[in-house]
Design a protein around this motif. Structure first.
Motif, PDB file in Angstrom:
ATOM      1  N   VAL A   1      -1.041  17.025   5.639  1.00 58.38           N
ATOM      2  CA  VAL A   1       0.370  16.649   5.502  1.00 58.38           C
ATOM      3  C   VAL A   1       0.600  15.673   4.342  1.00 58.38           C
ATOM      4  N   PHE A   2      -0.347  14.742   4.160  1.00 54.47           N
ATOM      5  CA  PHE A   2      -0.174  13.686   3.164  1.00 54.47           C
ATOM      6  C   PHE A   2      -1.129  13.864   1.995  1.00 54.47           C
ATOM      7  N   GLY A   3      -0.662  13.460   0.811  1.00 55.41           N
ATOM      8  CA  GLY A   3      -1.502  13.474  -0.384  1.00 55.41           C
ATOM      9  C   GLY A   3      -2.388  12.234  -0.427  1.00 55.41           C
ATOM     10  N   LYS A   4      -3.299  12.185  -1.414  1.00 54.07           N
ATOM     11  CA  LYS A   4      -4.234  11.066  -1.533  1.00 54.07           C
ATOM     12  C   LYS A   4      -3.509   9.739  -1.762  1.00 54.07           C
ATOM     13  N   ASP A   5      -2.487   9.754  -2.616  1.00 52.92           N
ATOM     14  CA  ASP A   5      -1.747   8.524  -2.883  1.00 52.92           C
ATOM     15  C   ASP A   5      -1.039   8.032  -1.636  1.00 52.92           C
ATOM     16  N   GLN A   6      -0.494   8.942  -0.844  1.00 53.08           N
ATOM     17  CA  GLN A   6       0.188   8.569   0.386  1.00 53.08           C
ATOM     18  C   GLN A   6      -0.790   7.987   1.396  1.00 53.08           C
ATOM     19  N   LEU A   7      -1.968   8.598   1.494  1.00 56.18           N
ATOM     20  CA  LEU A   7      -2.984   8.092   2.417  1.00 56.18           C
ATOM     21  C   LEU A   7      -3.483   6.719   1.977  1.00 56.18           C
ATOM     22  N   ASP A   8      -3.594   6.533   0.654  1.00 56.74           N
ATOM     23  CA  ASP A   8      -4.033   5.230   0.132  1.00 56.74           C
ATOM     24  C   ASP A   8      -2.997   4.155   0.454  1.00 56.74           C
TER      25      ASP A   8
ATOM     26  N   PRO B   1      -7.593  10.697   6.979  1.00 59.36           N
ATOM     27  CA  PRO B   1      -7.394  12.146   6.797  1.00 59.36           C
ATOM     28  C   PRO B   1      -7.754  12.949   8.044  1.00 59.36           C
ATOM     29  N   LYS B   2      -8.574  12.369   8.931  1.00 59.57           N
ATOM     30  CA  LYS B   2      -9.029  13.102  10.117  1.00 59.57           C
ATOM     31  C   LYS B   2      -8.115  12.921  11.327  1.00 59.57           C
ATOM     32  N   VAL B   3      -7.124  12.009  11.198  1.00 57.47           N
ATOM     33  CA  VAL B   3      -6.201  11.763  12.316  1.00 57.47           C
ATOM     34  C   VAL B   3      -5.390  13.025  12.594  1.00 57.47           C
ATOM     35  N   GLU B   4      -5.303  13.416  13.870  1.00 58.16           N
ATOM     36  CA  GLU B   4      -4.599  14.641  14.253  1.00 58.16           C
ATOM     37  C   GLU B   4      -3.265  14.311  14.918  1.00 58.16           C
ATOM     38  N   VAL B   5      -2.239  15.006  14.497  1.00 55.36           N
ATOM     39  CA  VAL B   5      -0.918  14.926  15.124  1.00 55.36           C
ATOM     40  C   VAL B   5      -0.496  16.367  15.411  1.00 55.36           C
ATOM     41  N   GLY B   6      -0.469  16.711  16.675  1.00 57.66           N
ATOM     42  CA  GLY B   6      -0.214  18.105  17.032  1.00 57.66           C
ATOM     43  C   GLY B   6      -1.408  18.958  16.646  1.00 57.66           C
ATOM     44  N   ASN B   7      -1.139  19.997  15.924  1.00 61.25           N
ATOM     45  CA  ASN B   7      -2.229  20.886  15.490  1.00 61.25           C
ATOM     46  C   ASN B   7      -2.584  20.691  14.023  1.00 61.25           C
ATOM     47  N   LYS B   8      -2.130  19.554  13.428  1.00 67.24           N
ATOM     48  CA  LYS B   8      -2.423  19.291  12.027  1.00 67.24           C
ATOM     49  C   LYS B   8      -3.098  17.935  11.855  1.00 67.24           C
TER      50      LYS B   8
END
Length: 299
Positions: free
Chosen positions: A266-273, A254-261
């Motif tokens: 960008v991603f929900g919990k299920d997507q991150l899992d 969740p802490k990974v940065e791409v650009g300014n986000k």
């Protein structure tokens, strides 16, 4: 039953993946014989017939059909039955992993290298990460066998995987001869030595996956020192390591940065899992090139 009919039955059994020894036993028991047992004239005849029946039952006990009878909830071949069986197995395995307590067995660097170099090229460990392999090496425990002692016996189930530190062991397989009825009944009458194990050899891999009968008998030719790992230890170490690694991925993704986000924006919990499950750990030494300008990349 004629020889041609017997040959055809055995050929058909092989084509379907059925144990031909069991087929021959069934044929030897029921072929043109009256249910009244009038063909049994002596105690010796009765003993031979009983021996055939016991051998048949022993073969049946190790068959898939027996497993379906012993586990009636799993005998339904439908998708629902398979899902139920898989779900139950997953729950039991997860409980075993959670209950496992890792016990590190002290060993010097030479022994660690012998174990590591023995399991590293083994196909069973090809998907284990470097960290997992080191943790697996941690829990191997020593065991010794004197010359003549049997380490594993063909046909018996076991849950130990072995690495040879020193000594030599023989590999023996019991073979039955197709044209001799007594050899069908007693597989031990024709034992064939097919090889040997020395320092750095491994055996018993399948025991780490499931409790299948041993395919050969392994005996110490001279005094041997081995290192072993049990199925429960292997599953516990790997399962707990991967659980910890998954939690670490969920912590940093969740802490990974791409650009300014950040990913969490960008991603929900299920997507991150899902992303955490797909991430693969790779290792680089100082000076290694990770990406090269101009090369096409898909990572």
């Amino acid at each position: 039953m004629s020889d041609s009919t017997l040959a055809a039955s055995v050929k058909d059994a092989k084509a379907k993946g059925v144990d031909t020894t069991t087929v021959k036993l069934m044929q030897s028991i029921i072929s043109d014989k009256p249910l009244t047992c009038d063909d049994i004239d002596s105690v010796d005849d009765a003993r031979k017939e009983l021996k055939r029946i016991r051998k048949l039952m022993a073969n049946f006990k190790h068959s898939a059909a027996y497993d379906r009878l012993a586990n009636p909830l799993a005998q339904d071949g439908s998708a629902g039955g398979t899902k139920l069986r898989n779900a139950r197995n997953a729950i039991v395995e997860q409980e075993n992993i959670n209950d496992y307590v890792k016990e590190v067995v002290d060993k010097d660097e030479k022994i660690r290298n012998i174990i590591y170099n023995s399991i590293k090229p083994n196909v069973l460990f090809e998907f284990n990460t470097e960290d997992e392999l080191q943790e697996i090496v941690d829990v191997f425990a020593p065991c010794s066998f004197q010359a003549g002692e049997t380490v594993i016996k063909q046909g018996e189930c076991g849950d130990d995987f072995y690495v040879v530190e020193s000594g030599e062991l023989s590999i023996t397989v019991s073979m039955g001869q197709d044209d001799e009825e007594e050899n069908i009944m007693d597989q031990s009458v024709n034992e064939v030595r097919v090889g040997s194990y020395q320092e750095g050899s491994t055996f018993g891999e399948l025991a780490l996956i499931y409790g299948s009968p041993r395919a050969a008998t392994i005996a110490a030719t001279d005094d041997c020192r081995l290192w072993r790992i049990k199925r429960g230890w292997f599953r516990g170490v790997v399962g707990q390591h991967r659980k910890r690694l998954h939690m670490e991925k969920l912590e940093f993704l969740p802490k990974v940065e791409v650009g300014n986000k950040k990913f969490r924006d960008v991603f929900g919990k299920d997507q991150l899992d899902t992303m955490a499950q797909l991430l693969k750990v790779e290792y680089f030494k100082a000076g290694d090139t990770i990406l090269r300008e101009g090369e096409a990349g898909g990572t």
